[in-house]
Design an enzyme around this catalytic site. Sequence first.
Site, PDB file in Angstrom:
ATOM      1  N   CYS A  74       0.834  -1.207   0.000  1.00  0.00           N
ATOM      2  CA  CYS A  74       0.000   0.000   0.000  1.00  0.00           C
ATOM      3  C   CYS A  74       0.873   1.264   0.000  1.00  0.00           C
ATOM      4  O   CYS A  74       1.866   1.343   0.717  1.00  0.00           O
ATOM      5  CB  CYS A  74      -0.915  -0.015   1.223  1.00  0.00           C
ATOM      6  SG  CYS A  74      -2.049   1.387   1.263  1.00  0.00           S
ATOM      7  N   CYS A  78       0.297   4.975   6.967  1.00  0.00           N
ATOM      8  CA  CYS A  78      -0.343   4.777   8.279  1.00  0.00           C
ATOM      9  C   CYS A  78       0.661   4.083   9.218  1.00  0.00           C
ATOM     10  O   CYS A  78       1.107   2.958   8.938  1.00  0.00           O
ATOM     11  CB  CYS A  78      -1.599   3.935   8.125  1.00  0.00           C
ATOM     12  SG  CYS A  78      -2.689   4.555   6.805  1.00  0.00           S
ATOM     13  N   CYS A  81       0.425   0.344  10.314  1.00  0.00           N
ATOM     14  CA  CYS A  81      -0.042  -0.686   9.381  1.00  0.00           C
ATOM     15  C   CYS A  81       1.063  -1.539   8.763  1.00  0.00           C
ATOM     16  O   CYS A  81       1.963  -1.028   8.090  1.00  0.00           O
ATOM     17  CB  CYS A  81      -0.868  -0.043   8.277  1.00  0.00           C
ATOM     18  SG  CYS A  81      -1.612  -1.311   7.201  1.00  0.00           S
ATOM     19  N   CYS A 149     -19.578  -6.273   4.406  1.00  0.00           N
ATOM     20  CA  CYS A 149     -18.868  -5.039   4.735  1.00  0.00           C
ATOM     21  C   CYS A 149     -17.611  -5.011   3.867  1.00  0.00           C
ATOM     22  O   CYS A 149     -17.047  -6.068   3.565  1.00  0.00           O
ATOM     23  CB  CYS A 149     -18.501  -5.029   6.216  1.00  0.00           C
ATOM     24  SG  CYS A 149     -17.650  -3.525   6.737  1.00  0.00           S
ATOM     25  N   ARG A 281     -17.850  -2.682  18.059  1.00  0.00           N
ATOM     26  CA  ARG A 281     -17.103  -3.910  17.736  1.00  0.00           C
ATOM     27  C   ARG A 281     -15.747  -3.936  18.428  1.00  0.00           C
ATOM     28  O   ARG A 281     -14.927  -3.041  18.215  1.00  0.00           O
ATOM     29  CB  ARG A 281     -16.953  -4.030  16.211  1.00  0.00           C
ATOM     30  CG  ARG A 281     -18.302  -3.981  15.489  1.00  0.00           C
ATOM     31  CD  ARG A 281     -18.200  -4.257  14.006  1.00  0.00           C
ATOM     32  NE  ARG A 281     -19.455  -3.901  13.334  1.00  0.00           N
ATOM     33  CZ  ARG A 281     -20.513  -4.702  13.202  1.00  0.00           C
ATOM     34  NH1 ARG A 281     -20.468  -5.937  13.680  1.00  0.00           N
ATOM     35  NH2 ARG A 281     -21.618  -4.298  12.591  1.00  0.00           N
TER      36      ARG A 281
END
Length: 334
Positions: A74, A78, A81, A149, A281
Site C-alpha cells: 500500500c 499509516c 499498518c 462489509c 465492535r
Amino acid sequence: MRINPLTSNLTNEQANHVADKASESIRWSVSQIQALLDTPFNDLMYRAQQTHRQHHDPNAVQLSTLISVKTGGCPEDCGYCPQAARYHTGVENQDMLSLDEVVSAATAAKQKGASRFCMGAAWRGPKQRDIDKVTEMVSAVKALDMETCATLGMLKPGQAQQLGEAGLDYYNHNLDTAPEFYDEVITTRHYEDRLNTLQEVRGAGINVCCGGIVGMGETRLSRAGLIAQLANLDPYPESVPINHLVQVEGTPLYGTAALDPLEFVRTIAAARITMPKAMVRLSAGRQEMSEAVQALCFLAGANSIFYGDKLLTTGNPEAEHDKALLDKLGLHSL
Ligand code: SAM
Ligand code: DTB
Ligand code: SF4
C-alpha cells in the site's frame, strides 16, 4: 443563574429551543466524553450496561469474519499498518483474490457461525476495475445470506453507489484517532479526506462502519476526541470498530508503550454510551488481550468480535477458543 448574552432577551421557551438546537449539532463535547472516561470504573460500567440494555440483547455478540482480498504494497504511510509498502514488516504482497476464493472463505465462515463478512484491501482507494471485481464479490457473499462489509480506502464520487447496488450493507472507513493526534500517525491522507469518504458512503445509503485505534501513544483526552468525532457524525455510525493497536515490527508504532487495558475498556464504554444504538465492535488486538479484559469489554457494551484465526495480516484467537469463551460467559452469537 448564568446569563447567556445570546439568549438573555428571549423567553425561557425560546432560550430552551436555542439551547436544544445547539446541542443537536454537537451532541457530545470532548470535555463531556473526557468526564465519562474519568468516571469511577464501576459507575462507568453501570452506565454503559444501562445504555446497552435499552437497545441490545445484553448476552448477544455478532461474529464477523475478515478477509484480505488484496494484501500489502500500500502506498499510504499509516504508522500502525503492516501493509504499507514503505515499512519492512515481512507481509507478503498478494494480488486480488479470485471470486471463487472469496466465496469459499465466506461459505466456510458461515459454516463456522459468522453472520457477517468483511472484505479489506490495501489500497489508497479502489480503481474502477477494482470496484468491478469487488462488486461481484459483494453480490456473491450477499447471496449466501451474510451481512457484507468492505474496507477499500478512500472512495470517489459514484463508487459507493456501485457498491451499494451490489448489496453492500456497510462500508468501513475509520477516523482512527482524534484530529490533534492524527498527523503523528498518518500524513498521506487527511482527516478531511476521511470525512469526505464517509459522506460518500452516507450519500449512497450504505451503513457507516467507522471507528479507530486505541493504544497508539495517545492521551485519554485524544481518546475522548476520537469518540467525540464519531458520536457527533450526523447521524452517528451504525457500526463502531474499536481496535487495540496490534504492534507489528517494522511499523513506526512498534514499541509504543503499552496501554493499561482498563483504558481500552473505558473507551468501549464511552463509545457505547455516546452511540447507544450502534454495534460497538471489539476489533483488532484480542489475541494479546486476556479473557478477563475481553469479558469487561462485553460488559462495557461491545457486541461484536472478529471471528476466525486471522484479521487481515495478523493473528486473531482460534474460532474454537472464542466459542469456548462465549460459552463460558453465557453469550450467544448473532
Ligand atoms: N486500506 C484501507 C484503509 O486504510 O482505509 C482499508 C484497510 S485498513 C487495514 C482498515 C483499518 O484497519 C485501518 O483504518 C485501521 O483502523 C485498522 N488497522 C490497520 N492496522 C492495524 C493495526 N496494526 N492495529 C490495529 N488496527 C489496525
Ligand atoms: C477495522 O476497524 N479493523 C479491521 C477492519 N476494520 C478491516 C482491520 C484490523 C487490521 C489489523 C491488522 C492486520 O491484521 O493487518
Ligand atoms: Fe494502506 Fe489501509 Fe494500511 Fe493505511 S491502513 S497503509 S491505507 S492498507
